[in-house]
Design a protein around this motif. Structure first.
Motif, PDB file in Angstrom:
ATOM      1  N   GLU A 397       0.842  -1.701  -0.277  1.00 50.06           N
ATOM      2  CA  GLU A 397      -0.113   0.209   0.182  1.00 50.06           C
ATOM      3  C   GLU A 397       1.112   1.319  -0.244  1.00 50.06           C
ATOM      4  OE1 GLU A 397      -4.215   0.237   0.411  1.00 50.06           O
ATOM      5  OE2 GLU A 397      -3.120  -1.745  -0.568  1.00 50.06           O
ATOM      6  N   SER A 398       1.998   1.256  -0.596  1.00 51.51           N
ATOM      7  CA  SER A 398       3.495   2.326  -0.088  1.00 51.51           C
ATOM      8  C   SER A 398       3.527   2.564  -1.290  1.00 51.51           C
ATOM      9  CB  SER A 398       4.050   2.173   0.396  1.00 51.51           C
ATOM     10  OG  SER A 398       3.779   1.493   1.852  1.00 51.51           O
ATOM     11  N   PHE A 399       3.860   3.897  -1.812  1.00 54.35           N
ATOM     12  CA  PHE A 399       4.028   4.322  -2.553  1.00 54.35           C
ATOM     13  C   PHE A 399       5.489   5.287  -2.866  1.00 54.35           C
ATOM     14  CE2 PHE A 399       1.520   7.751  -2.076  1.00 54.35           C
ATOM     15  CZ  PHE A 399       1.618   8.629  -2.316  1.00 54.35           C
ATOM     16  N   SER A 400       6.109   5.749  -3.662  1.00 54.28           N
ATOM     17  CA  SER A 400       7.023   6.651  -4.128  1.00 54.28           C
ATOM     18  C   SER A 400       6.827   6.595  -5.285  1.00 54.28           C
ATOM     19  CB  SER A 400       8.594   6.542  -3.978  1.00 54.28           C
ATOM     20  OG  SER A 400       9.020   5.662  -4.712  1.00 54.28           O
ATOM     21  N   TYR A 401       7.130   8.183  -5.415  1.00 57.06           N
ATOM     22  CA  TYR A 401       6.808   8.853  -6.953  1.00 57.06           C
ATOM     23  C   TYR A 401       8.295   9.886  -7.946  1.00 57.06           C
ATOM     24  CZ  TYR A 401       5.624  12.310 -10.084  1.00 57.06           C
ATOM     25  OH  TYR A 401       5.307  12.978 -11.753  1.00 57.06           O
ATOM     26  N   SER A 402       8.530  10.281  -8.327  1.00 53.71           N
ATOM     27  CA  SER A 402       9.347  11.312  -9.088  1.00 53.71           C
ATOM     28  C   SER A 402       9.678  11.830 -10.488  1.00 53.71           C
ATOM     29  CB  SER A 402      11.139  10.795  -8.376  1.00 53.71           C
ATOM     30  OG  SER A 402      11.612   9.270  -9.417  1.00 53.71           O
ATOM     31  N   SER A 403      10.209  12.406 -10.746  1.00 51.21           N
ATOM     32  CA  SER A 403       9.958  12.593 -12.279  1.00 51.21           C
ATOM     33  C   SER A 403      11.692  13.388 -12.285  1.00 51.21           C
ATOM     34  CB  SER A 403       8.856  13.560 -12.634  1.00 51.21           C
ATOM     35  OG  SER A 403       8.388  14.757 -12.537  1.00 51.21           O
ATOM     36  N   ASP A 404      12.404  13.989 -13.719  1.00 49.87           N
ATOM     37  CA  ASP A 404      13.022  15.008 -13.190  1.00 49.87           C
ATOM     38  C   ASP A 404      12.207  16.321 -13.677  1.00 49.87           C
ATOM     39  OD1 ASP A 404      14.902  13.305 -13.922  1.00 49.87           O
ATOM     40  OD2 ASP A 404      15.365  13.427 -16.184  1.00 49.87           O
TER      41      ASP A 404
END
Length: 666
Positions: A397-404
């Protein structure tokens, strides 16, 4: 000094009144004698709102006290006691009642909250209490910032929404205000004080709230309150459960897009711009979650959209556009949900949290109106490139997100120490210290809740699309997906489903397991059959197309053959046919086969369950983007429609025959 949260801010202040924000979502207030009081933050918010709404009457009350100071934001005990007495007599019970015996302490608490929310670095009650309408209004606007620096305090920001929902249900203004104010706060207080929960009730699901209500029905304090309040507390909590259930249903039924960049193509007047606005209105906060930008024909570079550095006055200054400001507002929405900012990975900062956090993050809709009046691949170049760097990662149920970054740190570094960029982006509050530090070091990336929708008309005044644009977008033939039915003009029988932002960037087998295509092999075989026709042509598909097909299956979660084929049908419409254009020479393979005719044959085979040539397409599939408006319990919401892609393919073939050139665009 970086202030990480409200408690840290208060520790800087050297006075006799200690204030902390506890993990159980209450203010812990200690007076000069060492007595400790627990105060619900919403009692402070209620007083702030009352002060704003009744400022004129409060000022009149304050002016009648002979010992008052020259200005209302100057501390004087008798005049402030009169303010609290007026508030208590007009329905503000808890906090105003306490202020009768703890006047200076309560004033210090309220003043510290306001000072923190309006971005002050320090506070002294002898200088100002911030009891003025402008400070209180700004504090009220920034209320959610009180909780966003630490996920333990993640402010659900639901009470105003709850009030609006109650009003829409037909309750009176007074009842809606009482239910979303005193009654729900008292229920929360009883739950916390009796340790039924380790956190507040505002984050709970409807089922968890129902369990809490069952527990409360055996609690003597709750029983007494409920009897004295003519069952208003019970009725309030039942309404809150109903409200939560409604919100969960809306969120649960939202259609997740596989890409956050969509093109809406169609003839003028079909409602493309209105469609985007209506989608944004589903968030309940149209003024916050919708930005309409009219594209100008002279836009030729990303600075037209995202801003630039100006040196007209000698000193460098970044010119912030409405679009960049809106992007940062989308980031503020994410931060207010209580997500965490993690250490950088590959020069990025990472946002992480739990799936429950995403229920509080609304989609932000950026509408680029008439987007192809200027060359899209030029002014949107940065966004198109950065779009492909988005990375979601899930673990349970855990997430991570990133982008340039869209706005690079090197650009911000050119502005120097005296730059006003932070203020211009609306990040001046100390609550954004950590976020600003991350932005300044690593740039401002694409917020995951940003959906960019471009409206498209094709005529002699507009530009076509390169494959760089088409490959990165979902292209909708608006007339095919959202047709104008004149017979439904006065009494609609069909409505559009709510769309929301993607939660994945890379398809995985585990995500497909609960679908009809549990291992992805059916979809892979389908795409291979299509690609066999396109092999050796400029229209050939690659890994990106396969990933997006599998993401589309994951988002739609088809449970039967026709639902899966509906995903394939829409994929052909949104991702394959928009790539195909040209004259007879370009649309003929080296072996002499006509691409459109051969593709039609393959689609009739692959989409056979929803296409029967002998029955003129009467075999139908579910519409993934629209549904019927239910008028009785026996009605079926699912809207069945004919195959879209073969009909479009035939239209393109007819256009090629008549005009010797064809394309997807209407």
């Amino acid at each position: 000094m970086t202030i990480s949260n409200f408690t840290a801010f208060c520790k800087k202040i050297d006075d006799k009144y200690k204030v902390e924000l506890e993990e159980d979502f209450v203010f812990k207030f200690t007076n000069s004698s060492g007595d400790v009081f627990n105060i619900n933050p919403y009692e402070v918010k209620e007083f702030i709102e009352f002060f704003i709404e009744n400022y004129s009457a409060i000022t009149n009350t304050w002016e009648k006290v002979p010992t008052r100071k020259e200005f209302i934001n100057q501390w004087e005990e008798k005049s402030y006691r009169a303010i609290y007495k007026y508030a208590e007599n007009n329905g503000v019970k808890g906090l105003a009642g306490l202020a009768k015996s703890q006047t200076k302490g309560v004033t210090s608490l309220i003043s510290k909250v306001v000072a923190f929310l309006i971005g002050e670095d320090e506070f002294s009650i002898t200088n100002t209490t911030y009891f003025d309408v402008s400070s209180f209004k700004l504090a009220d606007d920034n209320w959610s910032l009180l909780f966003e620096k630490n996920s333990k305090y993640a402010e659900p920001n639901v009470l105003q929404d709850f009030k609006e929902w109650l009003l829409n249900q037909g309750l009176s203004e007074k009842t809606a205000k009482d239910y979303s104010g005193y009654y729900i706060k008292k229920a929360n207080e009883i739950v916390i004080n009796n340790s039924y929960l380790s956190h507040n009730i505002y984050k709970l699901s409807s089922s968890d709230l129902s369990s809490v209500l069952e527990t409360l029905e055996n609690d003597q304090e709750w029983i007494n309150f409920n009897e004295n309040g003519n069952s208003s507390y019970y009725s309030c909590l039942k309404k809150f459960i109903e409200y939560k259930k409604n919100k969960q249903q809306i969120k649960g039924h939202a259609v997740l897009l596989s890409k956050p960049f969509i093109l809406l193509a169609g003839i003028s007047g079909t409602g493309k711009t209105r469609y985007v606005r209506q989608q944004a209105s589903k968030t309940g906060k149209l003024d916050e979650t919708y930005c309409l930008t009219s594209v100008r024909p002279d836009w030729h570079e990303p600075s037209d959209l995202l801003g630039y550095i100006s040196r007209l006055n000698g000193r460098p200054k970044f010119i912030v556009t409405d679009v960049l400001y809106f992007i940062v507002q989308a980031w503020r929405e994410i931060l207010s949900a209580g997500v965490r900012l993690e250490k950088t990975v590959n020069g990025r900062f990472v946002v992480s949290g739990e799936k429950a956090h995403l229920e509080q993050v609304r989609p932000y809709w950026l509408c680029l109106d008439e987007m192809n009046l200027a060359p899209v691949e030029q002014y949107l170049a940065d966004y198109l490139s950065i779009l492909e760097t988005r990375e979601w990662a899930w673990s349970g149920e855990s997430f991570s997100y990133s982008s340039d970054p869209l706005l690079k740190s090197a650009t911000m570094a050119q502005l120097g120490e005296n730059s006003t960029l932070r203020e211009d982006l609306g990040l001046q509050s100390v609550n954004y210290d950590m976020a600003w530090e991350m932005f300044h070091q690593h740039g401002v990336g694409i917020p995951f809740n940003l959906i960019v929708a471009g409206t498209v008309n094709m005529d002699e005044t507009t530009h076509g699309f390169s494959r760089k644009v088409i490959d990165r977008a979902l292209s909708f033939d608006f007339g095919a997906f959202f047709p104008n039915d004149f017979d439904d003009f006065f009494v609609p029988t069909v409505c559009n489903k709510v769309l929301s932002y993607p939660l994945q960037s890379q398809a995985g087998q585990l995500d497909l397991k609960s679908t009809y295509d549990s291992d992805g092999q059916k979809s892979i075989a389908f795409l291979e059959a299509i690609n066999k026709v396109l092999k050796g042509t400029p229209f050939e598909l690659a890994y990106r197309a396969l990933n997006e097909l599998l993401l589309a299956v994951t988002c739609a979660q088809p449970q039967d053959d026709k639902s899966l084929i509906a995903v394939w049908d829409d994929f052909i419409m949104c991702k394959v046919l928009p790539r195909i254009e040209g004259d007879n020479d370009k649309l003929t393979t080296s072996g002499g086969d006509a691409i459109l005719i051969k593709l039609n044959v393959v689609l009739q085979d692959q989409l056979a369950p929803i296409f029967d040539e002998s029955h003129n397409d009467v075999m139908q599939r579910p519409d993934l983007y629209r549904e019927r408006i239910i008028t009785d319990s026996n009605s079926e919401k699912t809207l069945n429609i004919p195959c879209r892609s073969i009909k479009k393919l035939e239209w393109m073939q007819q256009r090629l025959v008549s005009a010797t050139f064809t394309s997807f665009w209407p």
